[in-house]
Design a protein around this motif. Sequence first.
Motif, short mmCIF file in Angstrom:
data_model
loop_
_atom_site.label_atom_id
_atom_site.label_comp_id
_atom_site.label_asym_id
_atom_site.label_seq_id
_atom_site.Cartn_x
_atom_site.Cartn_y
_atom_site.Cartn_z
N ALA A 163 0.83 -1.20 0.00
CA ALA A 163 0.00 0.00 0.00
C ALA A 163 0.87 1.25 0.00
O ALA A 163 0.58 2.23 -0.71
CB ALA A 163 -0.92 -0.01 1.22
N THR A 164 1.95 1.23 0.79
CA THR A 164 2.86 2.39 0.86
C THR A 164 3.44 2.71 -0.50
O THR A 164 3.51 3.88 -0.92
CB THR A 164 3.99 2.11 1.87
N ILE A 165 3.87 1.67 -1.22
CA ILE A 165 4.47 1.88 -2.54
C ILE A 165 3.45 2.51 -3.49
O ILE A 165 3.77 3.47 -4.22
CB ILE A 165 5.00 0.54 -3.10
N GLY A 166 2.22 1.99 -3.46
CA GLY A 166 1.18 2.54 -4.32
C GLY A 166 0.81 3.97 -3.95
O GLY A 166 0.61 4.83 -4.81
N LEU A 167 0.72 4.26 -2.65
CA LEU A 167 0.39 5.62 -2.19
C LEU A 167 1.46 6.61 -2.63
O LEU A 167 1.16 7.71 -3.12
CB LEU A 167 0.25 5.64 -0.67
N GLU A 168 2.71 6.23 -2.45
CA GLU A 168 3.80 7.14 -2.79
C GLU A 168 3.97 7.30 -4.30
O GLU A 168 4.41 8.35 -4.78
CB GLU A 168 5.10 6.64 -2.16
N ALA A 169 3.61 6.26 -5.04
CA ALA A 169 3.71 6.33 -6.51
C ALA A 169 2.52 7.08 -7.11
O ALA A 169 2.53 7.44 -8.30
CB ALA A 169 3.79 4.92 -7.09
N GLY A 170 1.47 7.26 -6.32
CA GLY A 170 0.28 7.97 -6.80
C GLY A 170 -0.67 7.09 -7.58
O GLY A 170 -1.64 7.58 -8.17
N THR A 171 -0.44 5.78 -7.57
CA THR A 171 -1.33 4.87 -8.30
C THR A 171 -2.45 4.34 -7.40
O THR A 171 -3.42 3.78 -7.90
CB THR A 171 -0.54 3.67 -8.85
N LEU A 172 -2.33 4.52 -6.09
CA LEU A 172 -3.35 4.01 -5.16
C LEU A 172 -4.04 5.20 -4.52
O LEU A 172 -3.41 6.02 -3.84
CB LEU A 172 -2.69 3.12 -4.09
N ASN A 173 -5.35 5.28 -4.75
CA ASN A 173 -6.18 6.30 -4.11
C ASN A 173 -6.83 5.64 -2.89
O ASN A 173 -7.68 4.76 -3.05
CB ASN A 173 -7.24 6.82 -5.07
N PRO A 174 -6.47 6.03 -1.65
CA PRO A 174 -6.96 5.30 -0.47
C PRO A 174 -8.46 5.36 -0.26
O PRO A 174 -9.03 4.46 0.37
CB PRO A 174 -6.21 5.99 0.68
N THR A 175 -9.10 6.37 -0.77
CA THR A 175 -10.55 6.51 -0.55
C THR A 175 -11.38 5.95 -1.70
O THR A 175 -12.61 5.84 -1.59
CB THR A 175 -10.91 7.98 -0.33
N LYS A 176 -10.74 5.64 -2.80
CA LYS A 176 -11.46 5.12 -3.96
C LYS A 176 -11.81 3.65 -3.73
O LYS A 176 -10.94 2.81 -3.51
CB LYS A 176 -10.63 5.27 -5.22
N GLY A 177 -13.09 3.33 -3.81
CA GLY A 177 -13.53 1.96 -3.60
C GLY A 177 -13.55 1.16 -4.89
O GLY A 177 -13.77 1.69 -5.98
N ILE A 178 -13.28 -0.13 -4.75
CA ILE A 178 -13.30 -1.07 -5.87
C ILE A 178 -14.36 -2.13 -5.58
O ILE A 178 -14.41 -2.66 -4.47
CB ILE A 178 -11.93 -1.73 -6.07
N THR A 179 -15.18 -2.41 -6.56
CA THR A 179 -16.19 -3.46 -6.38
C THR A 179 -15.56 -4.80 -6.73
O THR A 179 -15.07 -5.00 -7.84
CB THR A 179 -17.41 -3.22 -7.27
#
Length: 673
Positions: free
Chosen positions: A422-438
């Motif tokens: 998760a840290t890698i994705g957050l720092e890379a900007g590819t992971l939006n923590p509030t965006k939900g996935i179905t």
Amino acid sequence: MNKGLSAVSALLCIAFILTGCRDQLTPEERLKEYVGHWNKGDFDAMYSGFLNKETKEIFGEKGFVERQEKLQTDLGIENIKVTYTKPEKDKEWDTEEPASFPIQVKMDTSAGPVTFEKTMKLVHETHDEKENWFVEWDTSFIFPELGEKDKIRISTLPPARGEILDRNGLPIAINGKGYEIGIEPGKFTDDAKKAELIMLLETTEKYIDDQLSQSWVKPDQFVPIAKVAKTDMPLLEKLDDIPGVLRRETPMREYPYGEALSHLTGFIGVITAEQLEKRKEDGYTESDFIGRQGLERLLEDRLRGEEGIRIYIDKAEEGAEAITVAERPVVDGETISLTIDAELQNETYQAMRGEAGTSAAVDPNTGETLALVSSPGFNPSEFMLGISGDRYKELEENPLKPLFNRFTATYAPGSTIKPITATIGLEAGTLNPTKGITIKGKTWQKDASWGDYRVTRVHDEAPNPIDLNKALVYSDNIYFAQQALDMGRETFVEGMKRFGLGEEIPFSYGMKSSQISNKGTIESLGQLADTSFGQGQMLTNILHLASMYEVFLTDGVMYKPTLFLEEEDAQVWKEGLISAENAALIQKSLRNVVVDGFAQAANLPSIPLAGKTGTAELKATSEEKGQENGFFVTYNSENNAFILAMMIEGVEDNDGSAYVAELVSNVFAPSEE
């Protein structure tokens, strides 16, 4: 007379005269030759060609040559340097008088350097019809105070082995006491009790009989049989019940925390043939004790110390005091303090209940290692005192492998790696923590190109949409697989490398390095998906895993783990791994894992733990069910004095990683167990 013949005769006469002059060396020339042999240790040449008649009569070849050769070996004499003060130029020598020269002697011995000055005399004598200058010698040219009948002796004083203490000064490996077990023959008469003693001490009837049949043995004397650590109370109590069996205190290395610290401390034992071959030049003998495993072996050179040595002259005169020639004082081994908190280590070990596994605790503010546990352990004293072949085989064949040091090994970390992903994705900007996935169903694959491979999640009851917080609380493999695919192989691998995977851990104790994969690369999207949640070929060391969680409490800094208090604190190993904002997000979710997720066994009423569970599935054969290793990495969210990572093997039939969370909670609140 023929003039040519006269010239030849004159030349021959001159040659004869010159040759005679060369045979008649000056005292200085003779001394120079003698000193040259002395510096080389060539005592044979000194004796045969340079000593005067009286010296040879008094001492003989044995008293001169053999004695000095033996002394050089026994006293470790080397680097002899003998010089003399040259006489004034054009000095004339009277063959009727001795020629005297001040000499200076320097040498190194095993007890230290020796220097002295003396006057050496040469006398003019005829030997084998040849005149020359010869040396007057006596034993004072070995050492000035040495008389003809005196003895040279050497004594040694063994150093105390250095001790190992924890961060608070508590003993981990110390020079303490144990017990020597012996028999008083007059009271040891019951054959049934003899058989019991043989069983308890794991010895033989022949050994007992041989000890009791020694010539000096009397009915009321103590006959030593074995040694027992004072911590082995069950054995001591059984021995006390046998009539005629006694014990008395004896100096012994002690390991007060026994099994709990066994893999870290290791133990000392009688030096092996292999070790002796390597360390012979360091002064070890076949009866010496040496570090055989763990810190006792790693720190051997610092713990051993240096024995004291004294070379002295034992005067022949009755009542005369001995004269010290050289003395090297004893230097005891170092006392070494660890960063380990022995009580925390012991509590962690006890909390693991003898299960096969490993734990590590680190101070997130300094990088200090507070606990390093391998379970189950062994009794270090048992090895120190000499373990029997049968007992060693029993330990070796134990399915829990108590001799295997698990904290130096690596394991698939399972879902405990998800906060790092998760840290890698957050720092890379590819992971939006509030965006939900179905996400629907238990399994998922990117497309048909994956064939039979599908990502499986355990908790398909997680309510959609799945955001980062829910993904961590429900430990959703599919969510993290999709996030890893979004960031791509290159970003994921580079991110893991920034956390130190694939490089040597900068730690004082040898550890196997964590890895992203066997080759350090991700070969396929399926492998990327597996690795994102700690499976595939990913392996981490337990200490490294605990250290990685530091970044959530230090705003992105991971410190070099240290083991010795003498090491500098808070040495940065990695930095800039996560922003303060993103670290706060992960912290909140890790607390929710304990409150709302599947680590609720660690949801203590008064201690707000935060952390992440993980289960790593090992490949199974067609005949056997696959083993699952359970993990939990946690810390007190209000008082982050330490991060504790624990792994327990074979939790597939014991509530999985939730069981590990329960064990860990007992470390933080033993009274609430």
